[in-house]
Scaffold this active site. Structure first.
Site, PDB file in Angstrom:
ATOM      1  N   GLY A 223       0.836  -1.201   0.000  1.00  0.00           N
ATOM      2  CA  GLY A 223       0.000   0.000   0.000  1.00  0.00           C
ATOM      3  C   GLY A 223       0.867   1.246   0.000  1.00  0.00           C
TER       4      GLY A 223
ATOM      5  N   TRP B  59      -8.574  -2.457  -2.223  1.00  0.00           N
ATOM      6  CA  TRP B  59      -9.082  -1.152  -1.775  1.00  0.00           C
ATOM      7  C   TRP B  59      -9.273  -0.192  -2.936  1.00  0.00           C
ATOM      8  CZ3 TRP B  59     -10.625  -2.331   2.762  1.00  0.00           C
ATOM      9  CH2 TRP B  59      -9.833  -3.106   3.614  1.00  0.00           C
TER      10      TRP B  59
ATOM     11  N   THR C 160     -11.327   2.127  -5.213  1.00  0.00           N
ATOM     12  CA  THR C 160     -12.581   2.896  -5.295  1.00  0.00           C
ATOM     13  C   THR C 160     -13.190   2.728  -6.692  1.00  0.00           C
ATOM     14  OG1 THR C 160     -11.717   4.484  -3.715  1.00  0.00           O
ATOM     15  CG2 THR C 160     -13.575   5.213  -5.067  1.00  0.00           C
TER      16      THR C 160
ATOM     17  N   GLU D 237      -4.387   7.858  -0.486  1.00  0.00           N
ATOM     18  CA  GLU D 237      -3.588   8.900  -1.148  1.00  0.00           C
ATOM     19  C   GLU D 237      -2.339   9.253  -0.337  1.00  0.00           C
ATOM     20  OE1 GLU D 237      -3.867   9.901  -4.011  1.00  0.00           O
ATOM     21  OE2 GLU D 237      -5.929   9.507  -4.615  1.00  0.00           O
TER      22      GLU D 237
ATOM     23  N   PHE E  14      12.115   6.054   4.567  1.00  0.00           N
ATOM     24  CA  PHE E  14      11.050   5.088   4.258  1.00  0.00           C
ATOM     25  C   PHE E  14      11.496   3.653   4.510  1.00  0.00           C
ATOM     26  CE2 PHE E  14      10.443   8.709   1.406  1.00  0.00           C
ATOM     27  CZ  PHE E  14       9.137   9.061   1.732  1.00  0.00           C
TER      28      PHE E  14
END
Ligand code: TGC
Ligand code: FAD
Length: 390
Positions: free
Chosen positions: A143, A168, A170, A369, A389
């Site tokens: 993700g 997930w 949309t 987002e 990260f």
């Protein structure tokens, strides 16, 4: 001169908007008042939304791909698009999601990276809301880190064979076309996939406590055979999908404030009417402290959104500035929704009032987002030069 007397625009920010922006906002607000507000609590409770019926209405208003030029799109400014997102999300984050995914993710990807054939085939119908698009980047195990995606497209002669799962997504189950990102021998590429292609399915994800008036799906691609023309020629590498996210994140910078404003509007009315210990709840200092602080955050968020809109319209908006706006405005909108909820006591937990619905929706907005942590890391890297990260 602006007068600081409007409770929901205390700093007179409206005076900074031009005629087009005010007109777009008014049209979108009227649509939300007429077609969304009377129904949204029921849709949210039922966990559904008549997206296929709403899409042509949104198309008629020019709200689908409204900031894109040509191919039947309205070609309006980024700021007008942001203001429209704000009004849509004042109705419900699910409605703004429908428009964001259509215009900023699926249409933008095709508009920016697609072939002329892909653009003429899909964009005019998508702008009208006759065809619905979805955007498949996230996977069950990837993700925040989409660069690790497992979905793969391999060549078979001239064709491509696409295999993998997206999660997930949309609009997935109602989409006519899916923009799907996949690993190839040539790095990450984007594919335009008609959803009636053999091997493609999109089961809906149920039992959500957030974004209930929005369709969220898994995309399953079981050896989907696509012609050579399905790949988007203009996108190679992760910067392709991330470029689309910049557009949708920008809309959220404004959108989240719409949800917050709707909560504050409801709270201002309620505290004036609710009598406690023989006086209006509005007359107590603790209530006024809450209202004042929320008004300050809403005003700051709006100034930031408008500033980013002006930068984008001037061609000088950096994606890390969008991260700053998304991080702040979603976080503050969620805090405002929760604080407004407290003012209603028990009544605040029902669908009679919008706060709990908006707060629950904003939990998703905080996550999708780019999660708030991802945006903190993006800012952290910009501030220090160290990427944290990994
Ligand atoms: P990294 O090595 O930093 O970057 C890879 C390449 O991309 C470039 N780049 C960007 N390009 C355009 N826009 C941006 N914002 C960009 N950020 C980075 C970068 O320059 C590089 O280019 P190149 O040419 O050198 O290859 O990538 P990384 O793997 O370290 O990841 C960085 C990170 C964390 C920023 C990124 O992966 C990220 O943003 N993760 C969050 C994922 C995310 O936001 N997913 C959203 C899925 S869509 C969705 O949620 C829709 S909800 C819609 C709704 O219903 O409203
Ligand atoms: P994870 O990446 O597993 O994150 C879990 C936690 O770990 C988070 O708190 C995160 O911030 C944190 N974390 C992650 N990386 C780090 C790190 N390096 N350091 C510290 N903490 C870290 N995706 C699409 O592609 N298309 C869509 O249309 C779409 N629509 C969506 C609609 C809804 C309603 C929702 C909820 C999601 C949607 N998404 C969509 C997916 C969304 O983009 C992802 O959920 C999001 O990017 C986060 O990924 P994840 O859920 O796998 O969380």
């Amino acid at each position: 001169m602006s007068t600081p007397t409007q409770p929901l625009d205390f700093a007179g920010i409206d005076s900074l908007l031009d005629e087009e922006e005010i007109a777009v906002r008014a049209t979108t607000r009227r649509f939300v008042d007429d077609q969304i507000r009377p129904n949204i609590a029921n849709w949210f409770e039922a966990g559904t939304v008549p997206a296929r019926e709403l899409a042509p209405e949104l198309g008629k208003l020019g709200l689908l791909g409204m900031h894109l030029e040509g191919y039947g799109c309205a070609g309006l400014s980024a700021t007008s698009y942001g203001l429209a997102c704000m009004e849509l999300e004042a109705g419900d984050s699910g409605l703004r999601s429908l428009v964001s995914v259509q215009g900023s993710l699926a249409m933008y990807a095709i508009w920016k990276y697609g072939s002329e054939e892909q653009k003429t085939e899909w964009l005019p119908r998508m702008a009208k809301g006759e065809a619905i698009g979805c955007f498949g980047l996230t996977e069950p195990d990837y993700g925040s880190d989409p660069g690790g995606m497992r979905t793969r497209a391999r060549r078979d002669g001239e064709d491509w064979i696409l295999t993998g799962n997206k999660m997930w997504i949309t609009n997935g189950s109602i989409a006519d076309v899916a923009v799907v990102w996949a690993q190839t021998d040539d790095g990450i590429r984007g594919f335009v996939v008609p959803t009636d292609t053999a091997g493609f399915s999109a089961p809906e994800i149920k039992k959500k406590m957030s974004l209930r008036a929005s369709i969220t799906s898994e995309l399953v691609m079981d050896s989907v055979r696509l012609p050579a023309s399905a790949v988007m020629p203009g996108a190679k590498g992760l910067s392709g999908p991330l470029g689309c996210l910049n557009e949708a994140r920008f809309g959220i910078v404004f959108g989240a404030l719409g949800a917050a404003r709707d909560c504050l509007a409801a709270a201002l009315t309620y505290v004036g009417e609710r009598q406690l210990y023989g006086q209006a709840l509005a007359s107590y200092q603790i209530t006024q402290t809450k209202l004042a602080d929320m008004s300050v955050e809403l005003t700051k968020g709006m100034l930031l959104a408008l500033h980013l809109g002006r930068l984008k319209d001037g061609g000088g908006l950096d994606h890390r500035q969008i991260s700053l706006g998304k991080l702040n405005n979603v976080r503050e909108a969620l805090a405002i929704a929760r604080e407004c909820r407290t003012l209603f006591g028990a009544a605040g937990i029902t669908l009679e009032y919008p706060m709990m619905r908006h707060a629950n929706n904003l939990e998703s907005v905080l996550t999708y987002e780019g999660t708030s942590e991802v945006h903190q890391l993006i800012l952290g890297q910009a501030l220090t030069g160290h990427a944290a990260f990994r």
